[in-house]
Design a protein around this motif. Structure first.
Motif, PDB file in Angstrom:
ATOM      1  N   GLU A 184       0.858  -1.179   0.000  1.00 50.48           N
ATOM      2  CA  GLU A 184       0.000   0.000   0.000  1.00 50.48           C
ATOM      3  C   GLU A 184       0.895   1.230   0.000  1.00 50.48           C
ATOM      4  OE1 GLU A 184      -3.941  -0.481   2.392  1.00 50.48           O
ATOM      5  OE2 GLU A 184      -2.346  -1.392   3.562  1.00 50.48           O
ATOM      6  N   GLY A 218       6.019   5.571   5.367  1.00 53.78           N
ATOM      7  CA  GLY A 218       6.654   4.648   6.304  1.00 53.78           C
ATOM      8  C   GLY A 218       6.740   3.205   5.833  1.00 53.78           C
ATOM      9  N   ARG A 231       9.378   0.227   7.038  1.00 54.53           N
ATOM     10  CA  ARG A 231       8.971  -1.048   7.639  1.00 54.53           C
ATOM     11  C   ARG A 231       9.644  -2.219   6.925  1.00 54.53           C
ATOM     12  NH1 ARG A 231       4.415   0.021  10.891  1.00 54.53           N
ATOM     13  NH2 ARG A 231       3.450   1.978  10.309  1.00 54.53           N
ATOM     14  N   GLN A 265       7.700 -13.224   7.138  1.00 54.19           N
ATOM     15  CA  GLN A 265       7.736 -12.078   8.055  1.00 54.19           C
ATOM     16  C   GLN A 265       7.265 -10.813   7.339  1.00 54.19           C
ATOM     17  OE1 GLN A 265       8.433 -12.037  11.292  1.00 54.19           O
ATOM     18  NE2 GLN A 265       9.152 -14.129  11.565  1.00 54.19           N
ATOM     19  N   HIS A 316       5.186 -10.661   4.992  1.00 50.10           N
ATOM     20  CA  HIS A 316       3.740 -10.759   4.844  1.00 50.10           C
ATOM     21  C   HIS A 316       2.999 -10.300   6.078  1.00 50.10           C
ATOM     22  CE1 HIS A 316       1.681 -11.870   1.341  1.00 50.10           C
ATOM     23  NE2 HIS A 316       2.503 -12.833   1.020  1.00 50.10           N
ATOM     24  N   LYS A 317       3.677 -10.372   7.225  1.00 45.94           N
ATOM     25  CA  LYS A 317       3.020  -9.948   8.464  1.00 45.94           C
ATOM     26  C   LYS A 317       2.850  -8.436   8.524  1.00 45.94           C
ATOM     27  CE  LYS A 317       4.016 -12.059  12.344  1.00 45.94           C
ATOM     28  NZ  LYS A 317       4.674 -12.810  13.441  1.00 45.94           N
ATOM     29  N   LEU A 318       3.608  -7.706   7.722  1.00 48.25           N
ATOM     30  CA  LEU A 318       3.432  -6.251   7.706  1.00 48.25           C
ATOM     31  C   LEU A 318       2.063  -5.947   7.098  1.00 48.25           C
ATOM     32  CD1 LEU A 318       6.977  -5.129   6.484  1.00 48.25           C
ATOM     33  CD2 LEU A 318       6.109  -5.195   8.831  1.00 48.25           C
ATOM     34  N   VAL A 319       1.298  -5.146   7.819  1.00 43.22           N
ATOM     35  CA  VAL A 319      -0.087  -4.897   7.428  1.00 43.22           C
ATOM     36  C   VAL A 319      -0.169  -4.249   6.048  1.00 43.22           C
ATOM     37  CG1 VAL A 319      -2.141  -3.538   8.053  1.00 43.22           C
ATOM     38  CG2 VAL A 319      -0.934  -4.861   9.803  1.00 43.22           C
ATOM     39  N   ASN A 320       0.817  -3.430   5.689  1.00 47.85           N
ATOM     40  CA  ASN A 320       0.769  -2.723   4.413  1.00 47.85           C
ATOM     41  C   ASN A 320       1.315  -3.529   3.234  1.00 47.85           C
ATOM     42  OD1 ASN A 320       1.781   0.015   6.397  1.00 47.85           O
ATOM     43  ND2 ASN A 320      -0.276  -0.257   5.590  1.00 47.85           N
ATOM     44  N   VAL A 321       1.828  -4.715   3.508  1.00 48.41           N
ATOM     45  CA  VAL A 321       2.340  -5.551   2.413  1.00 48.41           C
ATOM     46  C   VAL A 321       1.211  -6.434   1.892  1.00 48.41           C
ATOM     47  CG1 VAL A 321       3.890  -7.460   1.836  1.00 48.41           C
ATOM     48  CG2 VAL A 321       4.726  -5.528   3.172  1.00 48.41           C
ATOM     49  N   VAL A 322       0.930  -6.315   0.590  1.00 47.59           N
ATOM     50  CA  VAL A 322      -0.227  -7.000   0.016  1.00 47.59           C
ATOM     51  C   VAL A 322       0.172  -8.328  -0.625  1.00 47.59           C
ATOM     52  CG1 VAL A 322      -2.103  -6.801  -1.664  1.00 47.59           C
ATOM     53  CG2 VAL A 322      -1.386  -4.802  -0.334  1.00 47.59           C
TER      54      VAL A 322
END
Lengths: 167, 569
Positions: A10, A14, A18, A61, A63-69
């Motif tokens: 997204e 930041g 991340r 890991q 993928h765990k970032l909320v902004n990574v689609v």
């Protein structure tokens, strides 16, 4: 071993920090990184080349970032990979012809000429760019800048390796 | 539509999330939020340090299953929250932290009480937000609670610059949550579930290895049904104590560095691990290469990144533990419950031959394990236990007989000394009718004891047992075992008067110095309900936690007690 990751994220402030911080936490060196908008509004694509023995855990890991689609690992043997480079080569009046000859073989474009040097723009596969560099290096490289690598999978007959979850 | 401030939008948004209590400490940048909070039905509990506020939010979340909320100002307020955030991330505790920030015009200018909060907390949170548009506040709060409480729960931080809090907006009802990159898997893949059931049916020596994931998913009832259905013994990790009753015939107790011989050895001899909501932590596995060497692994976890991280899974199943246990129960239908006799008999023999043990002499110093057993006896086990970090934590986990989930609260992953007092306060606020007893060491106690003021002044009658061995007991234990007995910087050696401290902070203070004083003193503590109680127990400073598997050693090398130290490398 170098791996190329194509990461759809997204477009939020930041996000780059991340992603970079997560790779740093695992001790991975980012070899190159390119970010830009995609065809989808609100989404950016990062092409990340990292030096790492294996990436499975890092991909999970990330993928765990909320902004990574979405994360796709591209196979360097089959993916389309491109870089762009600006290189200033030492080329006084007497050497310009030779340098231009090499440049024309590689379809590098002269974008600036001065009394002692010429600047070329070249785009293509990382291998092609390195070959061009090897040939002009003997003349003297005054300055050099490369974009990060960008990459895209070719249209596949089999399903691409999309990583959503373990099952 | 009436105009409101960002601060009012924030408090309204918290009310809409069902928040009934906020733990916090005010300060300059967060002041605008404290103004409408004063008029809100939300209770604010004034912690004496932001770290305390964060652990209180964690204790509340542990005890209730709901999201705990902590609030702090910018700069030092926010940096003091970093430890509880990291703690909550490690232990998957759902909390939302709200921090004030200097005005956006000053951000990046080294303004007074400025810290780069979202940058500092990025690796200590599941997600965080820096809000620059007042209109976004309701939606951000909705998303923060959603992210904190779903999938693998964890901490989320919202950083709010002062000018965003004071800017005006109109209330916007938060919309549907649509996060392109966040869609936790709930249901297990049916084919994997079928494979798992087949493996369980074939296994000769299966063990259910379960942890905090069972508690987070509220899956204890399903776990018990499943364990009985497939007749498989269960070991509950430090994070999963209470997920399965300790007095159940299939219970093995805790595994790992200070686990029971039976649990450790059952894992080593197992031919199948059914791992649910666990992450193969180093404190459980010991030397990974030699952990459960004969076992195939079924690994169930809501976080795909946990599967295969430490141990390759033969059958990986991503999803919610409760949902998957239900699927496993359904998939088992039609099969008979195996009798598993040779295996369960072997386990029963280990339980009989290698029980947890200690030696309380009537005229000797108080053994800490004896205190735990006495407290259990006097309360009939009807209490929530909250531990700090160290020897006392291990003894509490070993010697209490847990029967319910959410009644054992501790800092497992990060190992945060000082966790007990504030977490107990949060737990008591969340479940005021429960007896909440903190088990603390003197070292741990000294790290957050000021929160006793919070407990006293807010009328939160927690009880705190301080196991006083005048040292950082676990450190001295390692120094005695692995550093030739050189007690470097680990003996507190002070003559702190814990009774006076308690009284000085508005609590009742009690002390027991001999074994025969333990029961009457604990009874007194149970009778006091109008204020917090601190009970100092002067315990044997030489007592060590056993069994023990030294760090990095194989789980085949369990040291059973002080008479078994010949096995040390």
């Amino acid at each position: 071993m170098k791996h190329t990751l194509s990461v759809l994220v997204e477009d939020r402030p930041g996000v780059l920090a991340r992603v970079a911080s997560l790779l740093a936490r695992r001790g991975f060196n980012i070899h190159s990184l390119a970010v830009g908008p995609t065809a989808e509004p609100g989404m950016s694509r990062m092409t990340i080349v990292v030096d790492a023995p294996e990436l499975e855990q890092v991909k999970k890991q990330l993928h765990k970032l909320v902004n990574v689609v979405r994360i796709t690992e591209l196979d360097p043997a089959t993916a389309l990979e491109r870089e762009i480079m600006l290189v200033r080569v030492a080329a006084p009046a007497g050497k310009r012809g030779e340098v231009l000859e090499i440049a024309s073989i590689f379809k590098a474009t002269a974008v600036d000429v001065g009394p002692s040097s010429m600047c070329f723009q070249i785009s293509g596969t990382p291998a092609k760019i390195n070959d061009f560099l090897d040939l002009v290096r003997p003349y003297g490289i005054v300055d050099l800048v490369k974009s990060g690598r960008i990459a895209m999978a070719r249209e596949q007959k089999t399903k691409p390796g999309r990583l959503r979850a373990v099952n | 539509m009436s105009t409101i401030t960002g601060a009012q939008a924030l408090i309204t948004a918290l009310e809409h999330e069902g928040v009934d209590v906020v733990f916090g400490v005010p300060g300059g940048a967060i002041l605008p939020a404290y103004d409408p909070l004063h008029d809100s039905p939300i209770r604010h509990i004034l912690a004496r340090h932001e770290q305390g506020a964060g652990h209180m939010a964690e204790g509340y979340a542990w005890a209730t299953g709901r999201v705990g909320v902590a609030m702090a100002t910018s700069g030092p307020g926010a940096t003091n929250l970093v430890t509880p955030l990291a703690d909550a991330l490690m232990d998957s505790v759902p909390i939302v932290a709200i921090t004030g920030q200097v005005p956006t015009s000053a951000v990046g200018n080294d303004a007074f009480q400025e810290a780069y909060t979202t940058g500092i907390t990025m690796p200590a949170t599941k997600h965080n937000y820096f809000v620059t548009d007042v209109d976004e506040i309701p939606q951000v709060v909705r998303e923060a609670f959603h992210i904190a409480s779903t999938g693998r729960p964890g901490p989320v931080l919202i950083d709010l610059p002062k000018n965003v809090l004071t800017a005006t907006t109109t209330w916007r009802e938060p919309g549907e949550i649509s996060l392109a990159g966040y869609k936790p898997t709930v249901d297990g893949h049916p084919r994997r579930v079928k494979e798992a059931v087949d493996l369980i049916a074939e296994a000769q020596r299966p063990v259910l290895y379960v942890g905090g994931g069972i508690i987070k998913a509220n899956a204890s009832a399903e776990l018990r049904r499943f364990a009985e259905l497939v007749n498989v013994p269960v070991t509950t990790t430090l994070m999963g104590r209470g997920a399965f009753p300790d007095d159940h015939r299939l219970s093995l107790g805790m595994p790992g560095m200070h686990g029971t011989y039976t649990a450790i050895t059952a894992l080593q001899k197992a031919d199948l691990l059914i791992a649910i909501g666990v992450r193969f932590d180093d404190r459980v596995t010991g030397k990974v290469d030699t952990f459960a060497p004969h076992a195939k692994v079924i690994h169930v976890d809501v976080d795909p990144a946990e599967i295969g991280k430490v141990r390759t899974a033969d059958v990986p199943i991503v999803g919610d533990a409760r949902r998957i246990l239900t699927q496993l129960i359904e998939a088992w239908a039609g099969r008979e419950t195996p009798d598993r006799h040779p295996w369960l008999d072997t386990i029963a023999a280990w339980k009989r031959d290698y029980p947890l043990r200690y030696d309380q002499q009537p005229d000797g110093p108080i053994k800490p394990q004896f205190v735990i057993e006495e407290l259990y006896r006097l309360t009939d086990g009807d209490a929530t236990l909250v531990a700090g970090v160290g020897q006392h934590q291990m003894w509490a986990s070993q010697f209490w007989r847990f029967s319910d989930p959410r009644r054992w609260i501790n800092s497992g992953g990060l190992g945060t000394m000082g966790f007990a007092i504030p977490a107990a306060i949060g737990a008591k606020v969340g479940r005021p009718d429960d007896l909440v007893y903190a088990i603390d060491g003197d070292g741990s106690f000294q790290m957050t004891l000021q929160e006793l003021i919070t407990a006293a002044s807010e009328g939160i009658p927690v009880k705190v047992a301080v196991f006083n061995n005048r040292s950082y007991g676990m450190v001295t234990q390692w120094q005695k075992l692995f550093y030739g007995g050189k007690l470097s910087a680990s003996v507190l050696g002070d003559d702190v008067d814990y009774v006076k401290i308690a009284e000085g902070l508005g609590c009742a203070g009690l002390r027991a110095e001999t074994p025969d004083e333990v029961a009457p003193t604990l009874e007194k503590s149970l009778a006091i309900d109008d204020r917090p109680v601190v009970v100092e127990l002067v315990v044997d400073p030489d007592e060590m936690v056993f069994p023990m598997v030294p760090a990095g050693a194989s789980n085949d090398e369990v040291i059973l007690g002080p008479d078994d130290l010949g096995a040390l490398p």
